[in-house]
Scaffold this active site. Structure first.
Site, PDB file in Angstrom:
ATOM      1  N   LYS A   1       1.921   1.340   5.663  1.00 22.17           N
ATOM      2  CA  LYS A   1       2.241   1.940   6.965  1.00 22.17           C
ATOM      3  C   LYS A   1       3.443   1.246   7.615  1.00 22.17           C
ATOM      4  CE  LYS A   1      -1.894   1.007   8.610  1.00 22.17           C
ATOM      5  NZ  LYS A   1      -2.498   0.307   7.451  1.00 22.17           N
TER       6      LYS A   1
ATOM      7  N   ARG B   1      -7.721   3.565  15.467  1.00 22.09           N
ATOM      8  CA  ARG B   1      -8.590   3.089  14.388  1.00 22.09           C
ATOM      9  C   ARG B   1     -10.043   3.462  14.630  1.00 22.09           C
ATOM     10  NH1 ARG B   1      -4.943  -1.556  12.808  1.00 22.09           N
ATOM     11  NH2 ARG B   1      -5.816  -2.584  11.000  1.00 22.09           N
TER      12      ARG B   1
ATOM     13  N   ARG C   1       1.987  -9.952   0.204  1.00 21.63           N
ATOM     14  CA  ARG C   1       2.828  -9.543   1.349  1.00 21.63           C
ATOM     15  C   ARG C   1       3.424 -10.735   2.084  1.00 21.63           C
ATOM     16  NH1 ARG C   1       0.483  -5.378   5.592  1.00 21.63           N
ATOM     17  NH2 ARG C   1      -1.390  -6.671   5.452  1.00 21.63           N
TER      18      ARG C   1
ATOM     19  N   ARG D   1       0.563 -13.666   6.548  1.00 24.12           N
ATOM     20  CA  ARG D   1      -0.521 -13.489   7.516  1.00 24.12           C
ATOM     21  C   ARG D   1      -1.749 -14.272   7.105  1.00 24.12           C
ATOM     22  NH1 ARG D   1      -0.843  -7.122   8.798  1.00 24.12           N
ATOM     23  NH2 ARG D   1      -2.987  -7.745   9.227  1.00 24.12           N
TER      24      ARG D   1
ATOM     25  N   ARG E   1     -11.909  -6.247   6.397  1.00 26.88           N
ATOM     26  CA  ARG E   1     -10.960  -5.272   6.960  1.00 26.88           C
ATOM     27  C   ARG E   1     -11.176  -3.885   6.337  1.00 26.88           C
ATOM     28  NH1 ARG E   1      -5.634  -8.414   5.777  1.00 26.88           N
ATOM     29  NH2 ARG E   1      -4.542  -6.749   6.869  1.00 26.88           N
TER      30      ARG E   1
HETATM   31  P1  ADP Z   1       0.278  -1.789   6.047  1.00 26.59           P
HETATM   32  O1  ADP Z   1       1.248  -1.804   7.216  1.00 26.59           O
HETATM   33  O2  ADP Z   1      -0.302  -0.431   5.792  1.00 26.59           O
HETATM   34  O3  ADP Z   1      -0.786  -2.853   6.141  1.00 26.59           O
HETATM   35  P2  ADP Z   1       2.588  -2.793   4.528  1.00 26.59           P
HETATM   36  O4  ADP Z   1       3.655  -1.786   4.811  1.00 26.59           O
HETATM   37  O5  ADP Z   1       2.695  -4.104   5.214  1.00 26.59           O
HETATM   38  O6  ADP Z   1       1.119  -2.135   4.736  1.00 26.59           O
HETATM   39  O7  ADP Z   1       2.558  -3.003   2.928  1.00 26.59           O
HETATM   40  C1  ADP Z   1       1.675  -3.943   2.306  1.00 26.59           C
HETATM   41  C2  ADP Z   1       2.396  -4.630   1.128  1.00 26.59           C
HETATM   42  O8  ADP Z   1       2.643  -3.687   0.086  1.00 26.59           O
HETATM   43  C3  ADP Z   1       3.760  -5.222   1.507  1.00 26.59           C
HETATM   44  O9  ADP Z   1       3.923  -6.450   0.823  1.00 26.59           O
HETATM   45  C4  ADP Z   1       4.771  -4.162   1.022  1.00 26.59           C
HETATM   46  O10 ADP Z   1       6.020  -4.770   0.639  1.00 26.59           O
HETATM   47  C5  ADP Z   1       4.056  -3.556  -0.184  1.00 26.59           C
HETATM   48  N1  ADP Z   1       4.306  -2.118  -0.317  1.00 26.59           N
HETATM   49  C6  ADP Z   1       4.372  -1.199   0.693  1.00 26.59           C
HETATM   50  N2  ADP Z   1       4.565   0.056   0.183  1.00 26.59           N
HETATM   51  C7  ADP Z   1       4.605  -0.090  -1.169  1.00 26.59           C
HETATM   52  C8  ADP Z   1       4.757   0.837  -2.265  1.00 26.59           C
HETATM   53  N3  ADP Z   1       4.908   2.153  -2.037  1.00 26.59           N
HETATM   54  N4  ADP Z   1       4.745   0.335  -3.524  1.00 26.59           N
HETATM   55  C9  ADP Z   1       4.582  -0.990  -3.745  1.00 26.59           C
HETATM   56  N5  ADP Z   1       4.434  -1.915  -2.775  1.00 26.59           N
HETATM   57  C10 ADP Z   1       4.441  -1.471  -1.487  1.00 26.59           C
HETATM   58  P1  AMP Z   2      -2.892  -4.704  11.266  1.00 18.89           P
HETATM   59  O1  AMP Z   2      -1.638  -5.503  11.498  1.00 18.89           O
HETATM   60  O2  AMP Z   2      -2.738  -3.256  11.633  1.00 18.89           O
HETATM   61  O3  AMP Z   2      -3.443  -4.889   9.865  1.00 18.89           O
HETATM   62  O4  AMP Z   2      -3.980  -5.289  12.291  1.00 18.89           O
HETATM   63  C1  AMP Z   2      -4.386  -6.634  12.216  1.00 18.89           C
HETATM   64  C2  AMP Z   2      -5.699  -6.819  12.993  1.00 18.89           C
HETATM   65  O5  AMP Z   2      -5.493  -6.507  14.382  1.00 18.89           O
HETATM   66  C3  AMP Z   2      -6.869  -5.941  12.562  1.00 18.89           C
HETATM   67  O6  AMP Z   2      -7.585  -6.489  11.468  1.00 18.89           O
HETATM   68  C4  AMP Z   2      -7.710  -5.899  13.845  1.00 18.89           C
HETATM   69  O7  AMP Z   2      -8.441  -7.101  14.033  1.00 18.89           O
HETATM   70  C5  AMP Z   2      -6.641  -5.853  14.949  1.00 18.89           C
HETATM   71  N1  AMP Z   2      -6.240  -4.462  15.303  1.00 18.89           N
HETATM   72  C6  AMP Z   2      -5.004  -3.906  15.125  1.00 18.89           C
HETATM   73  N2  AMP Z   2      -4.978  -2.648  15.577  1.00 18.89           N
HETATM   74  C7  AMP Z   2      -6.231  -2.374  16.039  1.00 18.89           C
HETATM   75  C8  AMP Z   2      -6.848  -1.214  16.607  1.00 18.89           C
HETATM   76  N3  AMP Z   2      -6.164  -0.072  16.791  1.00 18.89           N
HETATM   77  N4  AMP Z   2      -8.147  -1.319  16.981  1.00 18.89           N
HETATM   78  C9  AMP Z   2      -8.846  -2.444  16.813  1.00 18.89           C
HETATM   79  N5  AMP Z   2      -8.339  -3.570  16.252  1.00 18.89           N
HETATM   80  C10 AMP Z   2      -7.035  -3.538  15.871  1.00 18.89           C
END
Ligand code: ADP
Ligand code: AMP
Length: 216
Positions: A14, A88, A127, A161, A172
């Protein structure tokens, strides 16, 4: 102007796609996860309240994130908002609907990024992000061109993270399936849901999202 939700489990891609949409289309990413992490980094009252909950991988309360989104939406976005990691829960989805209609805006698409759990462990444990500009990288699938240096801004301040470990990912994911996945049915019933294959290459996913955005 389009307002969209990127919906998917942690690691679905995302944030990666939201950053691309910001650059390509002048949209504004609203990531509640990033807002909460910023509060923790700054040591605010809110940060202290949510720190333990986030470290465990649980969701923070609806009131907190709805308040954060409401405050940011009041700034407006000419290119539209990308809601990333929000809503969420069903309560958050209802609140977003109310906020948008109260401000005379629409929700134009909900894009479900489909991935399987096995891929998420590798995604999340590899990541890292730039602490300066937020660019998202991966040890294997998307490393920086020069080790330790951000491609986008040249910063060497790379971050990992605390919650990106296999153990916390389990919680999660459980939270996602229990509380967030019902939103798939919710938006499907409203005729707003489109699914893309989140396992494809970043570029292919970006093209699929662009098709959804340019369709209507
Ligand atoms: P989210 O925001 O949904 O938690 P991220 O965009 O941070 O996910 O992506 C999670 C990890 O996967 C990051 O390290 C990113 O570089 C990698 N990633 C994202 N999209 C792809 C893809 N289409 N193919 C391979 N790796 C990806
Ligand atoms: P994310 O960066 O989206 O993976 O979010 C990291 C953490 O923030 C999650 O595991 C939750 O603890 C909290 N969080 C983020 N967005 C929300 C949401 N919309 N509702 C509740 N908790 C959230």
């Amino acid at each position: 102007m389009k307002n969209i939700i990127l919906l998917g489990p942690p690691g679905a891609g995302k944030g990666t796609q939201a950053k691309r949409l910001e650059e390509a289309r002048g949209m504004v990413q609203l990531s509640t996860g990033d807002m909460l992490k910023e509060a923790i980094a700054k040591g605010t009252d809110l940060g202290r309240r949510v720190e333990g909950i986030m470290a465990r991988g649980e969701l923070v309360t609806d009131e907190i994130v709805i308040g954060l989104i409401e405050a940011r939406m009041s700034d407006g976005a000419r290119g539209g908002f990308i809601f990333d990691g929000f809503p969420r829960t069903l309560k958050q989805a209802d609140a977003l609907g109310e906020l948008l209609s109260r401000t005379g805006q629409s929700l134009d698409a909900v894009i479900e990024m489909q991935v399987d759990d096995a891929a998420l462990v590798a995604r999340v444990t590899g990541r890292f992000t730039c602490g300066n500009c937020g660019a998202v990288y991966h040890d294997v699938t998307h490393p920086t061109r020069v080790a330790g240096v951000c491609d986008a801004c040249g910063s060497t301040n790379m971050k990992r993270r605390a919650d990106d470990n296999e153990e916390t990912l389990k919680t999660r994911l459980m939270e996602y399936y229990k509380k967030t996945s019902p939103l798939i049915g919710y938006y499907h019933a409203k005729g707003q849901l489109s699914a893309v294959d989140g396992l494809a290459d970043v570029e292919v996913v970006a093209d699929a999202i662009a098709k959804v955005l340019d369709k209507g």
